[in-house]
Design a protein around this motif. Structure first.
Motif, short mmCIF file in Angstrom:
data_model
loop_
_atom_site.label_atom_id
_atom_site.label_comp_id
_atom_site.label_asym_id
_atom_site.label_seq_id
_atom_site.Cartn_x
_atom_site.Cartn_y
_atom_site.Cartn_z
N ALA A 225 0.80 -1.23 0.00
CA ALA A 225 0.00 0.00 0.00
C ALA A 225 0.83 1.27 0.00
O ALA A 225 0.29 2.37 0.03
N GLY A 226 2.16 1.11 -0.01
CA GLY A 226 3.01 2.29 0.00
C GLY A 226 2.95 3.05 1.31
O GLY A 226 3.29 4.24 1.36
N LEU A 227 2.52 2.38 2.39
CA LEU A 227 2.36 3.06 3.67
C LEU A 227 3.66 3.01 4.46
O LEU A 227 4.27 1.96 4.63
N ASP A 228 4.07 4.14 4.97
CA ASP A 228 5.26 4.23 5.80
C ASP A 228 5.07 5.42 6.72
O ASP A 228 4.14 6.21 6.55
N GLY A 229 5.92 5.55 7.70
CA GLY A 229 5.84 6.72 8.58
C GLY A 229 4.48 6.88 9.22
O GLY A 229 3.95 5.96 9.85
N ALA A 230 3.88 8.04 9.03
CA ALA A 230 2.58 8.34 9.64
C ALA A 230 1.50 7.39 9.14
O ALA A 230 0.60 7.00 9.89
N GLY A 231 1.57 7.02 7.86
CA GLY A 231 0.58 6.09 7.31
C GLY A 231 0.59 4.76 8.01
O GLY A 231 -0.46 4.18 8.31
N ALA B 212 -7.71 -16.31 9.11
CA ALA B 212 -7.13 -17.08 8.00
C ALA B 212 -7.45 -16.43 6.66
O ALA B 212 -6.57 -16.26 5.80
N GLY B 213 -8.71 -16.04 6.48
CA GLY B 213 -9.11 -15.44 5.22
C GLY B 213 -8.48 -14.09 4.97
O GLY B 213 -7.98 -13.81 3.87
N SER B 214 -8.46 -13.24 5.99
CA SER B 214 -7.98 -11.87 5.79
C SER B 214 -6.47 -11.82 5.58
O SER B 214 -5.98 -11.15 4.67
N VAL B 215 -5.72 -12.55 6.41
CA VAL B 215 -4.26 -12.47 6.28
C VAL B 215 -3.77 -13.10 4.98
O VAL B 215 -2.81 -12.64 4.36
N THR B 216 -4.45 -14.14 4.52
CA THR B 216 -4.06 -14.78 3.26
C THR B 216 -4.21 -13.81 2.09
O THR B 216 -3.42 -13.85 1.14
N LEU B 217 -5.19 -12.94 2.18
CA LEU B 217 -5.41 -11.97 1.09
C LEU B 217 -4.29 -10.95 0.97
O LEU B 217 -4.21 -10.22 -0.03
N LEU B 218 -3.41 -10.88 1.97
CA LEU B 218 -2.28 -9.95 1.90
C LEU B 218 -1.13 -10.48 1.05
O LEU B 218 -0.17 -9.76 0.79
N ALA B 219 -1.21 -11.75 0.65
CA ALA B 219 -0.11 -12.34 -0.12
C ALA B 219 0.15 -11.61 -1.43
O ALA B 219 1.30 -11.24 -1.73
N PRO B 220 -0.87 -11.37 -2.26
CA PRO B 220 -0.63 -10.58 -3.48
C PRO B 220 -0.59 -9.09 -3.15
O PRO B 220 -1.04 -8.66 -2.08
N VAL B 221 -0.04 -8.30 -4.04
CA VAL B 221 -0.02 -6.84 -3.88
C VAL B 221 -1.40 -6.31 -4.25
O VAL B 221 -1.80 -6.35 -5.42
N LEU B 222 -2.15 -5.83 -3.26
CA LEU B 222 -3.55 -5.48 -3.47
C LEU B 222 -3.78 -4.02 -3.81
O LEU B 222 -4.78 -3.66 -4.41
N GLY B 223 -2.90 -3.16 -3.39
CA GLY B 223 -3.17 -1.73 -3.48
C GLY B 223 -3.61 -1.20 -2.13
O GLY B 223 -3.90 -1.96 -1.20
N THR B 224 -3.69 0.12 -2.01
CA THR B 224 -3.89 0.75 -0.71
C THR B 224 -5.20 0.35 -0.03
O THR B 224 -5.20 -0.13 1.11
N GLY B 225 -6.33 0.55 -0.70
CA GLY B 225 -7.63 0.31 -0.08
C GLY B 225 -7.83 -1.12 0.40
O GLY B 225 -8.12 -1.36 1.59
N PRO B 226 -7.69 -2.13 -0.47
CA PRO B 226 -7.87 -3.51 -0.04
C PRO B 226 -6.88 -3.93 1.04
O PRO B 226 -7.23 -4.69 1.94
N THR B 227 -5.65 -3.44 0.96
CA THR B 227 -4.66 -3.80 1.98
C THR B 227 -5.08 -3.30 3.35
O THR B 227 -4.98 -4.01 4.35
N ILE B 228 -5.56 -2.08 3.40
CA ILE B 228 -6.02 -1.52 4.68
C ILE B 228 -7.19 -2.33 5.23
O ILE B 228 -7.22 -2.68 6.41
N LEU B 229 -8.14 -2.68 4.36
CA LEU B 229 -9.33 -3.41 4.80
C LEU B 229 -8.98 -4.76 5.38
O LEU B 229 -9.41 -5.11 6.49
N VAL B 230 -8.18 -5.56 4.67
CA VAL B 230 -7.88 -6.91 5.16
C VAL B 230 -6.97 -6.86 6.38
O VAL B 230 -7.05 -7.72 7.26
N THR B 231 -6.12 -5.83 6.47
CA THR B 231 -5.27 -5.69 7.67
C THR B 231 -6.13 -5.40 8.90
O THR B 231 -5.87 -5.93 9.99
N LEU B 232 -7.16 -4.58 8.74
CA LEU B 232 -8.06 -4.28 9.85
C LEU B 232 -8.84 -5.53 10.27
O LEU B 232 -9.04 -5.77 11.47
N LEU B 233 -9.26 -6.34 9.31
CA LEU B 233 -9.95 -7.58 9.64
C LEU B 233 -9.03 -8.53 10.39
O LEU B 233 -9.43 -9.18 11.36
#
Length: 406
Positions: A240-246, A285-306
Motif C-alpha cells: 500500500a506504500g504506507l510508511d511513517g505516519a501512514g 485465516a481469510g484476511s491475512v491470506t489476502l495480503l499475499a498478493p499486492v492489493l493496493g492501498t484500499g484492499p490492503t487496509i481493509l484486510v489488515t483491519l480484519l
C-alpha cells in the motif's frame, strides 16, 4: 465475592506496557535499524531472542518463585520490566539493546504465568473469564494505542523516547500494584511443595491432554501470526506504500478494530469459547491470506483491519483456558501456556526473518493463513478444551475442584 476492579485495572495496565514493549520493534524496525546500523531482519530477531529466553525460563522461574507471595511477585516482575526498559533506552549498541530486552524476558514469563491465577483469585468463580477479558483489555489497548502511538512517537522523536516511556509506565504500575493489590499469599499446597517437585508438576501437566492441546493450538496459531505480523511494516509498505505516519495510522486502526472485537466478544469467554474462536480463526485465516498478493492501498487496509480484529480478541479466550482446563494446577498450566505462546512468538519471528532474508516477504501471509487453519482444526477437534457451551454448573464444578486441590 465481587470484582476487585482497581486491582484488575492495574494488572491490565501492567499487561499494556509489557505487550507494547515486547512488540514495539515491529513498528520501529526502520528507526532501530538505522539508529544502530543493523538490518531490519536483525531487528525482527529481537522478538525471537526475547521469546526464546521467556520460553526457556518460564517454567523453572515460576517453580522457583512458588513460595513468594503473589502480590509481591507480580510487582517485582513489573519492576524488572521498568529497569530493563530504562537500560534499553540508553543502549549504545544493538547488542546492549538485545541484552536489556533479554533481562526483561526473564521476568516476562513469570508475569504471564501468575497473572491468570491472580485474576482467578480476584473474581467470582463464574466470572473468571469475564475478569480475564477485562484485564486483557490491556493487551488489546497495547495494540490499539501502545504500538501505533509508540511507533508515531518513535518516528517523531526517536525510538529511544518511545522505549523510555515504557520504563516510566512500568515504574508507575509498580507503585500502583503495591497500593491496590490485596495480600495474596502462596496457596497452602504451593508452600509445602519443594521447588523440584513444583518444576516436575509444571512439566508433567503436559501429560494432561487438555493442556497439551491448548499449548499445541496456541503455538501453531502464534507462529503463523508473528511470522507475518513481525514484518507488517515492510508488508504494508510493499502493498500500500504506507510508511511513517501512514503505518502508524494503520496500526492504530488494526488495534482499534481488535479492541472493539475484544469488547464485544469478551462476554462469550465464559459461555461459548469454542464457537467464537472458530469464527475468529476463520476471519483471520481469510484476511491475512489476502495480503499475499499486492492489493493496493484500499484492499490492503481493509484486510489488515480484519486481521487485527480477529487476532487481537483471541488471547482473551486462550488466557482463560488454563484456569478452566486445569483447575487443580492453575499455576503450572499457566506456565506451560505462556511457554507455548512465547515459542509461537519466537518461532514466528524467526520464520519471518528467514523468509524476508531470502526475499520471500509475500509468502508470510500465506504461512499465517495456513497456520490459522491448522489452529482452527485443533479447536474444532478439542471440544473439552474449547467447549461450544459452558453452563453455570460447569463453572461451579471447576471452582469446587480448584478449592479442593488447595
Amino acid at each position: 465475592m465481587s470484582f476487585n476492579r482497581p486491582a484488575l485495572v492495574v494488572l491490565g495496565a501492567s499487561a499494556f506496557f509489557y505487550v507494547t514493549a515486547e512488540t514495539l520493534p515491529v513498528g520501529l524496525l526502520p528507526q532501530i535499524s538505522s539508529g544502530l546500523h543493523v538490518t531490519e531482519a536483525q531487528v525482527g530477531l529481537l522478538l525471537t531472542s526475547y521469546a526464546v529466553v521467556a520460553a526457556l525460563s518460564t517454567i523453572p522461574l515460576t517453580a522457583l518463585t512458588m513460595r513468594v507471595p503473589r502480590h509481591t511477585l507480580i510487582a517485582v516482575t513489573v519492576a524488572i520490566f521498568a529497569v530493563s526498559q530504562a537500560a534499553a533506552t540508553f543502549a549504545p549498541t544493538f547488542l546492549v539493546l538485545a541484552s536489556a530486552r533479554l533481562i526483561c524476558a526473564l521476568a516476562h514469563g513469570v508475569f504471564w504465568s501468575v497473572i491468570g491465577p491472580i485474576i482467578a483469585r480476584l473474581a467470582p468463580p463464574d466470572q473468571i473469564g469475564k475478569a480475564t477479558a477485562m484485564t486483557f483489555l490491556g493487551n488489546s489497548l497495547a495494540i490499539v494505542l501502545g504500538v501505533p502511538l509508540g511507533t508515531a512517537l518513535g518516528q517523531w522523536l526517536g525510538w529511544r523516547v518511545a522505549v523510555g516511556l515504557m520504563a516510566v509506565g512500568g515504574a508507575v504500575c509498580v507503585a500502583l500494584l503495591l497500593a491496590v493489590l490485596p495480600k495474596l499469599p502462596p496457596l497452602p499446597r504451593d508452600m509445602t511443595t519443594r521447588t523440584g517437585q513444583q518444576l516436575l508438576n509444571a512439566v508433567r501437566i503436559l501429560r494432561d491432554g487438555k493442556v497439551a492441546r491448548l499449548c499445541a493450538m496456541t503455538a501453531v496459531l502464534v507462529i503463523g501470526h508473528f511470522a507475518a505480523y513481525t514484518y507488517i511494516a515492510p508488508l504494508v509498505r510493499r502493498d500500500a506504500g504506507l510508511d511513517g505516519a501512514g503505518l502508524s495510522v494503520l496500526l492504530l486502526g488494526y488495534g482499534a478494530v481488535g479492541l472493539l472485537t475484544t469488547f464485544l466478544l469478551g462476554r462469550y469467554v465464559d459461555r461459548s469459547p469454542g464457537r467464537v474462536l472458530l469464527i475468529l480463526l476463520a476471519v483471520q485465516a481469510g484476511s491475512v491470506t489476502l495480503l499475499a498478493p499486492v492489493l493496493g492501498t484500499g484492499p490492503t487496509i481493509l484486510v489488515t483491519l480484519l486481521w487485527g480484529g480477529a487476532f487481537t480478541a483471541v488471547p482473551i479466550f486462550l488466557g482463560a483456558a488454563p484456569m478452566r482446563v486445569a483447575p487443580t494446577a492453575r499455576d503450572a498450566a499457566s506456565a506451560v501456556y505462556v511457554v507455548a505462546f512465547q515459542i509461537g512468538i519466537g518461532g514466528g519471528a524467526f520464520v519471518g526473518e528467514r523468509f524476508v532474508t531470502a526475499g520471500a516477504l509475500g509468502a508470510l501471509p500465506l504461512i499465517a493463513g495456513l497456520f490459522a487453519v491448522f489452529a482452527a482444526i485443533l479447536v474444532a477437534t478439542s471440544r473439552s478444551v474449547f467447549p461450544f457451551r459452558i453452563s453455570a454448573d460447569d463453572h461451579h464444578r471447576i471452582s469446587a475442584e480448584a478449592a479442593a486441590a488447595h
